[in-house]
Design an enzyme around this catalytic site. Structure first.
Site, mmCIF file in Angstrom:
data_model
loop_
_atom_site.group_PDB
_atom_site.id
_atom_site.type_symbol
_atom_site.label_atom_id
_atom_site.label_comp_id
_atom_site.label_asym_id
_atom_site.label_seq_id
_atom_site.Cartn_x
_atom_site.Cartn_y
_atom_site.Cartn_z
ATOM 1 N N LYS A 108 -14.232 59.377 10.126
ATOM 2 C CA LYS A 108 -15.537 58.993 10.563
ATOM 3 C C LYS A 108 -16.471 60.018 10.818
ATOM 4 O O LYS A 108 -17.800 59.830 10.693
ATOM 5 C CB LYS A 108 -15.610 58.085 11.874
ATOM 6 C CG LYS A 108 -14.777 56.683 11.591
ATOM 7 C CD LYS A 108 -14.650 55.817 13.113
ATOM 8 C CE LYS A 108 -13.904 54.798 12.845
ATOM 9 N NZ LYS A 108 -14.056 53.895 14.198
ATOM 10 N N LYS A 189 -11.201 41.765 7.618
ATOM 11 C CA LYS A 189 -10.856 40.979 8.981
ATOM 12 C C LYS A 189 -12.193 40.758 9.675
ATOM 13 O O LYS A 189 -13.418 41.105 9.659
ATOM 14 C CB LYS A 189 -10.068 42.023 9.903
ATOM 15 C CG LYS A 189 -8.802 42.272 9.500
ATOM 16 C CD LYS A 189 -7.992 43.089 10.672
ATOM 17 C CE LYS A 189 -8.755 44.252 11.043
ATOM 18 N NZ LYS A 189 -7.744 44.897 12.245
ATOM 19 N N LYS A 192 -16.154 42.339 15.315
ATOM 20 C CA LYS A 192 -17.060 41.934 16.313
ATOM 21 C C LYS A 192 -18.387 42.813 16.032
ATOM 22 O O LYS A 192 -19.288 42.373 16.623
ATOM 23 C CB LYS A 192 -16.518 42.707 17.844
ATOM 24 C CG LYS A 192 -15.214 42.027 18.626
ATOM 25 C CD LYS A 192 -15.017 42.570 19.676
ATOM 26 C CE LYS A 192 -14.593 43.867 19.876
ATOM 27 N NZ LYS A 192 -13.383 44.361 19.292
#
Length: 321
Positions: A108, A189, A192
């Site tokens: 990242k 998946k 959130k």
């Protein structure tokens, strides 16, 4: 034996969080287990402070509403002073190379402009979370195992250099959880933090919103209902969700339905029935700020007291106290 688990308020809690972790914490957790809302971990990238504060409060309410014992929960930022001090002690014990080798930082952060330093150092904060509470076991997925290994290394190094303070934790794999994929794209998946919420079933969604999302869920060509995650991922995802809500095996459930529409209706009713009591109790807590604040403060006081002697000893031994 103390086990420590956390949920990060990077978005609203969804069905996958509930079936995969929160429900299990409520039903299977031991009396010494601890669960916390890791809001400090949600600050490693750009975020909205007011939204983060609201999400942390909401997720605490969801944990309590789901049946996680209130004496086992706390919010991470309520221990900001303790964790900040211990994180500094551990940063003075860790090397730059150890932090830079963390896979998530390399994926990242490396080669990107404007990356926050916290993306590099948050595994040391995670080590502080674990070591402050004296956790013996930390159930984590493979993507977080490396971070627990760092906590182990730092605990051993501190103990060997300055004196015995920290328990060396073990990383354990949590029990297999229900597979819950995004309704609009079963290749990923349920998340959130997704921007497109059409495929995510949130714990606080109203029943009609849940039904609407499930009715629009992606299915596969043909009307035959079979459990084949590779060949028919859309239908298989619906069967996995139904299995998670009912406790039946997805392959066995497939035989009960003759069409995708019939399956969707069954899934919708099962999801609504599963989430309704949690949603109702969560909303009651959110509408009673005094009670939620009481639970939160008590949790913070207990968590701080559990770690006080470790922090005090670590500061003294390293020469700061």
């Amino acid at each position: 034996m103390l086990r420590l688990s956390a949920i990060t308020p990077s978005g609203h809690a969804h069905l996958g969080n509930y079936l995969g972790a929160i429900r299990r914490w409520a039903s299977e957790g031991g009396r010494d287990d601890l669960y916390f809302v890791s809001d400090l971990h949600a600050m490693t990238t750009a975020h909205n402070p007011a939204k983060l504060r609201s999400l942390a409060r909401e997720q605490l309410a969801v944990l309590i509403a789901a049946g996680v014992p209130e004496e086992t929960v706390f919010v991470q930022s309520d221990l900001a002073r303790e964790l900040g001090a211990l994180t500094w002690v551990l940063e003075c014990t860790a090397s730059y190379g150890e932090a830079a080798r963390m896979t998530q930082f390399k994926e990242k952060g490396v080669g990107r402009g404007g990356v926050r330093l916290s993306l590099l150092t948050y595994p040391v904060l995670m080590a502080a979370d674990i070591l402050l509470q004296g956790a013996a076991e930390v159930p984590v997925g493979e993507d977080q195992r490396q971070h627990v290994e760092l906590a182990r290394a730092l605990a051993r190094r501190f103990n060997g250099t300055y004196g015995e303070v920290f328990r060396v934790p073990e990383a354990t794999l949590p029990p297999a959880a229900a597979r819950v994929r995004d309704l609009t794209d079963p290749s990923r998946k349920m998340s959130k933090s997704t921007r497109d919420t059409a495929g995510t079933l949130f714990v606080l969604d109203e029943p009609e919103a849940l039904r609407r999302k499930i009715r629009k869920a992606v299915t596969d060509s043909g009307e035959e209902v079979t459990y084949d995650p590779d060949g028919r991922p859309g239908v298989s995802n619906l069967l996995d969700i139904l299995a998670g809500c009912t406790g039946s095996a997805p392959r066995d459930l497939a035989a009960d339905y003759s069409s995708n529409g019939q399956l969707k209706e069954a899934v919708a009713e099962a999801v609504v029935a599963t989430l309704a009591p949690v949603r109702e109790r969560t909303n009651r807590l959110l509408n009673d700020p005094g009670e939620l604040e009481r639970i939160r403060k008590a949790g913070a006081d207990r968590a701080a007291a559990r770690g006080e002697h470790r922090l005090r000893s670590a500061l003294r031994l390293i020469g700061a106290g």
